[in-house]
Design a protein around this motif. Structure first.
Motif, PDB file in Angstrom:
ATOM      1  N   LEU A  22       0.843  -1.190   0.000  1.00 54.53           N
ATOM      2  CA  LEU A  22       0.000   0.000   0.000  1.00 54.53           C
ATOM      3  C   LEU A  22       0.877   1.237   0.000  1.00 54.53           C
ATOM      4  O   LEU A  22       1.663   1.450   0.927  1.00 54.53           O
ATOM      5  CB  LEU A  22      -0.901  -0.009   1.235  1.00 54.53           C
ATOM      6  N   MET A  23       0.721   2.081  -1.010  1.00 47.22           N
ATOM      7  CA  MET A  23       1.620   3.214  -1.195  1.00 47.22           C
ATOM      8  C   MET A  23       0.881   4.531  -0.932  1.00 47.22           C
ATOM      9  O   MET A  23      -0.274   4.697  -1.317  1.00 47.22           O
ATOM     10  CB  MET A  23       2.215   3.161  -2.594  1.00 47.22           C
ATOM     11  N   TRP A  37       3.969   5.514   7.861  1.00 44.18           N
ATOM     12  CA  TRP A  37       2.979   5.344   8.931  1.00 44.18           C
ATOM     13  C   TRP A  37       1.592   5.895   8.609  1.00 44.18           C
ATOM     14  O   TRP A  37       0.628   5.649   9.332  1.00 44.18           O
ATOM     15  CB  TRP A  37       3.482   5.992  10.225  1.00 44.18           C
ATOM     16  N   VAL A  38       1.437   6.667   7.507  1.00 43.64           N
ATOM     17  CA  VAL A  38       0.197   7.417   7.345  1.00 43.64           C
ATOM     18  C   VAL A  38      -1.027   6.548   7.070  1.00 43.64           C
ATOM     19  O   VAL A  38      -2.139   6.889   7.484  1.00 43.64           O
ATOM     20  CB  VAL A  38       0.315   8.515   6.260  1.00 43.64           C
ATOM     21  N   TRP A  39      -0.853   5.429   6.366  1.00 45.05           N
ATOM     22  CA  TRP A  39      -2.002   4.564   6.109  1.00 45.05           C
ATOM     23  C   TRP A  39      -2.647   4.111   7.419  1.00 45.05           C
ATOM     24  O   TRP A  39      -3.870   4.021   7.522  1.00 45.05           O
ATOM     25  CB  TRP A  39      -1.574   3.335   5.312  1.00 45.05           C
ATOM     26  N   MET A  40      -1.817   3.843   8.436  1.00 48.13           N
ATOM     27  CA  MET A  40      -2.370   3.419   9.724  1.00 48.13           C
ATOM     28  C   MET A  40      -2.838   4.597  10.565  1.00 48.13           C
ATOM     29  O   MET A  40      -3.966   4.603  11.068  1.00 48.13           O
ATOM     30  CB  MET A  40      -1.342   2.593  10.513  1.00 48.13           C
ATOM     31  N   TYR A  41      -1.998   5.604  10.714  1.00 52.57           N
ATOM     32  CA  TYR A  41      -2.233   6.589  11.759  1.00 52.57           C
ATOM     33  C   TYR A  41      -2.900   7.877  11.280  1.00 52.57           C
ATOM     34  O   TYR A  41      -3.238   8.741  12.088  1.00 52.57           O
ATOM     35  CB  TYR A  41      -0.928   6.862  12.500  1.00 52.57           C
ATOM     36  N   LEU A  42      -3.147   7.993   9.980  1.00 53.35           N
ATOM     37  CA  LEU A  42      -4.079   8.979   9.438  1.00 53.35           C
ATOM     38  C   LEU A  42      -5.299   8.293   8.825  1.00 53.35           C
ATOM     39  O   LEU A  42      -6.401   8.842   8.863  1.00 53.35           O
ATOM     40  CB  LEU A  42      -3.407   9.858   8.386  1.00 53.35           C
ATOM     41  N   ASP A 100      13.481  -3.840  -3.218  1.00 61.38           N
ATOM     42  CA  ASP A 100      13.822  -3.764  -1.796  1.00 61.38           C
ATOM     43  C   ASP A 100      12.643  -4.089  -0.888  1.00 61.38           C
ATOM     44  O   ASP A 100      12.786  -4.849   0.072  1.00 61.38           O
ATOM     45  CB  ASP A 100      14.351  -2.371  -1.450  1.00 61.38           C
ATOM     46  N   VAL A 101      11.507  -3.476  -1.146  1.00 65.33           N
ATOM     47  CA  VAL A 101      10.359  -3.684  -0.270  1.00 65.33           C
ATOM     48  C   VAL A 101       9.905  -5.135  -0.311  1.00 65.33           C
ATOM     49  O   VAL A 101       9.670  -5.766   0.737  1.00 65.33           O
ATOM     50  CB  VAL A 101       9.206  -2.720  -0.635  1.00 65.33           C
ATOM     51  N   ILE A 128      -9.102 -15.506   3.956  1.00 62.19           N
ATOM     52  CA  ILE A 128      -7.797 -15.051   3.478  1.00 62.19           C
ATOM     53  C   ILE A 128      -7.185 -14.078   4.490  1.00 62.19           C
ATOM     54  O   ILE A 128      -7.848 -13.160   4.961  1.00 62.19           O
ATOM     55  CB  ILE A 128      -7.917 -14.355   2.109  1.00 62.19           C
ATOM     56  N   GLU A 129      -5.935 -14.303   4.827  1.00 59.39           N
ATOM     57  CA  GLU A 129      -5.164 -13.367   5.648  1.00 59.39           C
ATOM     58  C   GLU A 129      -4.130 -12.679   4.760  1.00 59.39           C
ATOM     59  O   GLU A 129      -3.369 -13.352   4.059  1.00 59.39           O
ATOM     60  CB  GLU A 129      -4.433 -14.108   6.767  1.00 59.39           C
ATOM     61  N   PHE A 130      -4.126 -11.357   4.783  1.00 56.43           N
ATOM     62  CA  PHE A 130      -3.112 -10.585   4.066  1.00 56.43           C
ATOM     63  C   PHE A 130      -2.126  -9.972   5.048  1.00 56.43           C
ATOM     64  O   PHE A 130      -2.506  -9.543   6.143  1.00 56.43           O
ATOM     65  CB  PHE A 130      -3.747  -9.436   3.267  1.00 56.43           C
ATOM     66  N   ILE A 131      -0.875  -9.914   4.653  1.00 55.89           N
ATOM     67  CA  ILE A 131       0.088  -9.042   5.307  1.00 55.89           C
ATOM     68  C   ILE A 131       0.018  -7.704   4.589  1.00 55.89           C
ATOM     69  O   ILE A 131       0.135  -7.650   3.360  1.00 55.89           O
ATOM     70  CB  ILE A 131       1.524  -9.604   5.222  1.00 55.89           C
ATOM     71  N   LEU A 132      -0.192  -6.616   5.330  1.00 54.76           N
ATOM     72  CA  LEU A 132      -0.231  -5.281   4.735  1.00 54.76           C
ATOM     73  C   LEU A 132       1.140  -4.642   4.876  1.00 54.76           C
ATOM     74  O   LEU A 132       1.641  -4.475   5.996  1.00 54.76           O
ATOM     75  CB  LEU A 132      -1.283  -4.411   5.418  1.00 54.76           C
ATOM     76  N   ALA A 133       1.758  -4.301   3.751  1.00 54.55           N
ATOM     77  CA  ALA A 133       3.091  -3.693   3.738  1.00 54.55           C
ATOM     78  C   ALA A 133       2.965  -2.260   3.258  1.00 54.55           C
ATOM     79  O   ALA A 133       2.523  -2.009   2.125  1.00 54.55           O
ATOM     80  CB  ALA A 133       4.028  -4.480   2.830  1.00 54.55           C
ATOM     81  N   MET A 134       3.351  -1.315   4.120  1.00 46.18           N
ATOM     82  CA  MET A 134       3.189   0.106   3.829  1.00 46.18           C
ATOM     83  C   MET A 134       4.549   0.781   3.826  1.00 46.18           C
ATOM     84  O   MET A 134       5.071   1.162   4.871  1.00 46.18           O
ATOM     85  CB  MET A 134       2.254   0.725   4.870  1.00 46.18           C
TER      86      MET A 134
END
Length: 271
Positions: A51-52, A60-65, A116-117, A82-88
């Motif tokens: 998630l970009m 941090w903005v996807w979570m904390y905003l 890299d990510v 389905i379980e997803f890992i969310l990578a921000m």
């Protein structure tokens, strides 16, 4: 590919089900960050949603905003198990936003995401492997990144979903004063989403995008849809009420999770 140096948060001091990672990136020639959510999920070869963020953001903005962790929990029961890992990830930290491009004057923010990510997530999450499927999404500048990287690297991603997207590099001018010359790349067509869609049209993964009707980027999204109609690419475009806001993204990222879950369930059934 392996990342030579990673710094990983201590779970004793980290919010539940969350992991903070600092990556020493050879593509950026500096350190940058990724926030992972649902990091405690159990299983093998778990799928990952990258998630970009937009021009003013960071990891941090996807979570904390945007409260994306709460948005994910709202729809988890609808994801068919389905379980997803969310990578921000951070966009790489260019002052007015990198647009996730391989920039001549700066660094390769394209490979920061696509090399890299992805490598870092596999290294720090035992539940993610080379057999995991990766999905890509984003908002605003991150929506542009999701559309362009998903089209350029169709074999890396199993689905694309974008919200309130910048659809051409000129749209950056709505948000930042940076001269567009700062976004020059070696390939003169690099920034053109439709160029990559046309180049790889036989391999483009399932694609959807949406925009609020009161968004400054709404007409740009309509223009992209009109261009897509001329290409042999399957896509879905949705118009919703709303503007360029975290309230809009908190709501409609839930659509992204449901979309990716359907794709993941279908892929698992084929496997």
């Amino acid at each position: 590919m392996a990342i030579n140096r990673l710094e990983i948060s201590n779970p004793a001091y980290t919010p539940d089900n969350t992991k903070f990672v600092t990556v020493h990136s050879s593509n950026l020639q500096r350190r940058h960050d990724i926030v992972l959510y649902n990091s405690n999920a159990q299983g093998e070869n778990l799928p990952v949603v990258v998630l970009m963020h937009g021009v003013y953001g960071n990891a941090w903005v996807w979570m904390y905003l945007g409260g994306i962790h709460l948005a994910y929990e709202k729809v988890q029961a609808e994801l068919g198990g389905i379980e997803f890992i969310l990578a921000m990830p951070s966009d790489g930290g260019l002052y007015d936003g990198s647009a996730y491009l391989p920039l001549k004057k700066h660094a390769d923010y394209d490979k920061w995401i696509t090399e890299d990510v992805i490598a870092a997530v596999k290294q720090v999450q035992d539940t993610v492997s080379d057999s995991s499927r990766f999905y890509i999404s984003g908002l605003s500048m991150g929506g542009y990144g999701a559309l362009r990287l998903g089209a350029k690297y169709p074999n890396l991603f199993s689905g694309i979903s974008a919200h309130s997207s910048i659809t051409k590099i000129d749209d950056m001018a709505h948000f930042v004063p940076t001269e567009l010359s700062e976004y020059q790349c070696d390939n003169q067509r690099e920034t053109d989403i439709c160029y990559w869609l046309e180049q790889n049209k036989s391999d483009i993964p399932p694609l959807r995008f949406d925009c609020g009707v009161d968004d400054v980027l709404y007409q740009s999204n309509l223009n992209l849809e009109n261009k897509l109609k001329t290409l042999a690419v399957n896509y879905t475009f949705d118009s919703f009420e709303g503007e360029h806001s975290w309230e809009y993204w908190h709501q409609h990222v839930q659509t992204t999770f449901k979309f990716f879950a359907k794709l993941e369930l279908s892929a698992k059934n084929i496997d």
